[in-house]
Design an enzyme around this catalytic site. Structure first.
Site, PDB file in Angstrom:
ATOM      1  CB  VAL A 132       2.572 -10.840  -5.986  1.00 42.83           C
ATOM      2  CG1 VAL A 132       1.967 -12.187  -5.875  1.00 42.83           C
ATOM      3  CG2 VAL A 132       2.317 -10.203  -4.725  1.00 42.83           C
ATOM      4  NE  ARG A 136       3.998   0.817 -17.337  1.00 43.12           N
ATOM      5  CZ  ARG A 136       3.059   0.596 -16.175  1.00 43.12           C
ATOM      6  NH1 ARG A 136       1.703   0.900 -16.118  1.00 43.12           N
ATOM      7  NH2 ARG A 136       3.733   0.519 -15.377  1.00 43.12           N
ATOM      8  CD  GLU A 170      -4.385 -20.263   2.205  1.00 46.03           C
ATOM      9  OE1 GLU A 170      -4.894 -19.394   2.983  1.00 46.03           O
ATOM     10  OE2 GLU A 170      -5.118 -21.310   2.352  1.00 46.03           O
ATOM     11  N   GLY A 219      -1.679 -13.447   3.151  1.00 46.28           N
ATOM     12  CA  GLY A 219      -0.400 -13.621   2.580  1.00 46.28           C
ATOM     13  C   GLY A 219       0.012 -14.980   2.805  1.00 46.28           C
ATOM     14  CB  ILE A 254      -1.316 -16.547   7.722  1.00 49.73           C
ATOM     15  CG1 ILE A 254      -0.197 -15.587   7.993  1.00 49.73           C
ATOM     16  CG2 ILE A 254      -1.753 -17.377   8.619  1.00 49.73           C
ATOM     17  CD1 ILE A 254      -1.066 -14.538   8.823  1.00 49.73           C
ATOM     18  N   GLY A 280       7.495   1.487   2.784  1.00 50.43           N
ATOM     19  CA  GLY A 280       6.848   0.981   1.537  1.00 50.43           C
ATOM     20  C   GLY A 280       5.676   0.024   2.319  1.00 50.43           C
ATOM     21  CD  GLU A 308       0.222  -0.291  -2.513  1.00 57.39           C
ATOM     22  OE1 GLU A 308       0.611   0.392  -3.444  1.00 57.39           O
ATOM     23  OE2 GLU A 308       0.271  -1.392  -2.143  1.00 57.39           O
ATOM     24  CE  LYS A 347      -6.143  -8.559   2.963  1.00 53.64           C
ATOM     25  NZ  LYS A 347      -4.930  -7.998   3.625  1.00 53.64           N
TER      26      LYS A 347
END
Length: 434
Positions: free
Chosen positions: A14, A46, A132, A137, A139, A190, A193, A208
């Site tokens: 992100v 890192r 938000e 995401g 939306i 993907g 996780e 959420k």
């Protein structure tokens, strides 16, 4: 106008997209804000990754730092936090606010656990807290609840808020795969996780749901208040049973006001919904949320609920809003928890069950099963029998009843000689076909 100084905590998927958008849209963003947005620092964990990241983004290495604590005290006007987790995110956000920076965050876990502390700090220091990107995401969902619908009374928020689980359940429905196989596909693409437990066990959706309920009902709700079940126990057989009922199974977040307005219920669990329900057609890793309000009626929000681009879009939207406040003075809305409604226990929440029973094929079984439901004051809406002899099953769909009564009925059924096994139990939302 002097530039709005922006500090970025985190440069993963992100954060990287946020930096790209700040660069590619620099001129347009300056016009929208009324002043340039100047990225003054990017904090990463890192140091060895700094040359690679700097080359990838086309920015000088000097822009990066491993000293997050110093960055938030550097005179930033806005700090964007996309590192996630509770600590050090909480301490960094509080320090940023103490030094006069407004905060844009995508941290659902922190907001669901300790949003009250962040709101109090924002109020104390006269800065904004926008988030938000923490739910669904790209939306636009939280700001409509916090601002657009604040003049209305929200009765219910119902939706799919986790893309990973929605992808898994969609694949199970489409292909007949089991949970493990669908999870492996999600990981390969993907969507999941390396450790998918936050998604598949419902923790992500519960955080959420807590945020949604807090905004919708003007009450402080934490993730610990949310009843939670994940999808790990949903089997291919459950999905096949739903298909036979012309239904699908979705992991739903449900936040609802009691009819008398005295309490709220907040829960996350798999549920069977009819194919005619608008949420039934939400596939892949998409999210969709219904908001039901007194005056507005039903409003639906739909789109991509995760990923670098969609989440960065929500972050940039908040960043523009907060930066505008810095340019013209003033602040956005703070916490609105005046109602402080209690969260009722799951046992007191009324819901409906789908129950599939493996039963002995002998006279009087149906009467015995019906008596067990009656003993717990649970009314049966429909009952169907499949097969005969050793393959006999009963499929029961109940009317609405307290969840505690429904759970007690299932426990009772498990003790009956006439019931060889309770093969499947699933909560129901909407009207299934009889």
């Amino acid at each position: 106008m002097a530039p709005i100084r922006v500090g970025l905590l985190g440069c993963g998927v992100v954060g990287t997209e946020v930096v790209r958008q700040l660069q590619t849209q620099a001129d347009d963003l300056a016009q929208r804000v009324g002043a340039p947005l100047e990225l003054v620092g990017i904090a990463v964990r890192r140091a060895k990754r700094i040359p690679e990241k700097a080359a990838e983004l086309g920015v000088p290495e000097s822009l990066f730092t491993t000293d997050s604590a110093e960055l938030v005290t550097r005179g930033c006007d806005v700090v964007v936090e996309v590192i996630g987790g509770i600590e050090p995110a909480r301490s960094l956000i509080l320090s940023a606010m103490e030094h006069g920076a407004s905060v844009v965050s995508a941290n659902k876990a922190l907001l669901a656990e300790d949003g009250a502390t962040l709101y109090a700090a924002a109020e104390k220091h006269g800065v904004d807290l926008y988030y938000e990107a923490a739910v669904a995401g790209a939306i636009p969902l939280l700001r409509p609840l916090r601002e657009s619908m604040v003049g209305d009374q929200v009765h219910r928020v119902l939706g799919i808020v986790n893309g990973t689980t929605n992808f898994i359940l969609s694949r199970m429905h489409e292909t007949g795969a089991g949970f493990t196989e669908a999870l492996e596909e999600a990981s390969a693409l993907g969507y999941a996780e390396a450790d998918p437990s936050a998604d598949v066990e419902g923790f992500d959706a519960a955080a959420k749901a807590a945020i949604l309920a807090s905004l919708a009902f003007h009450s402080r709700v934490t993730a610990a208040d949310v009843y939670r079940e994940g999808i790990t126990e949903v089997s291919a057989g459950d999905v096949a049973s739903a298909r036979e009922m012309n239904s699908v199974i979705k992991l739903l977040a449900i936040c609802e006001l009691a009819p008398d307005g005295s309490t709220i219920g907040v829960r996350v669990h798999p549920a069977m919904i009819p194919r005619s329900h608008p949420l039934a057609g939400v596939g892949d890793a998409f999210n969709a949320v219904f908001v039901e309000a007194e005056a507005a009626g039903q409003v639906m929000f739909y789109g991509r609920g995760a990923g670098g681009g969609p989440t960065a879009s929500a972050v940039l939207g908040d960043l523009v809003a907060v930066a505008r406040h810095k340019v013209v003075g003033g602040r956005g809305p703070g916490e609105s928890a005046y109602a402080q409604l209690a969260v009722r226990p799951m046992g007191d929440t009324t819901t409906r069950y789908y129950i599939c029973l493996d039963v002995a094929e002998k006279p009087g079984v149906l009467a015995q099963v019906a008596a067990a439901f009656a003993e717990h004051n649970v009314s049966i809406q429909t009952v169907r029998q499949h097969g005969h002899a050793d393959d006999a099953t009963l499929v029961v769909v109940t009317h609405r009843a307290p969840d505690s009564a429904l759970a007690a009925t299932v426990a009772h059924l498990r003790t009956m000689d006439a019931v060889r096994a309770v093969a499947s139990v699933m909560r129901v939302e909407g009207d299934l076909e009889s």
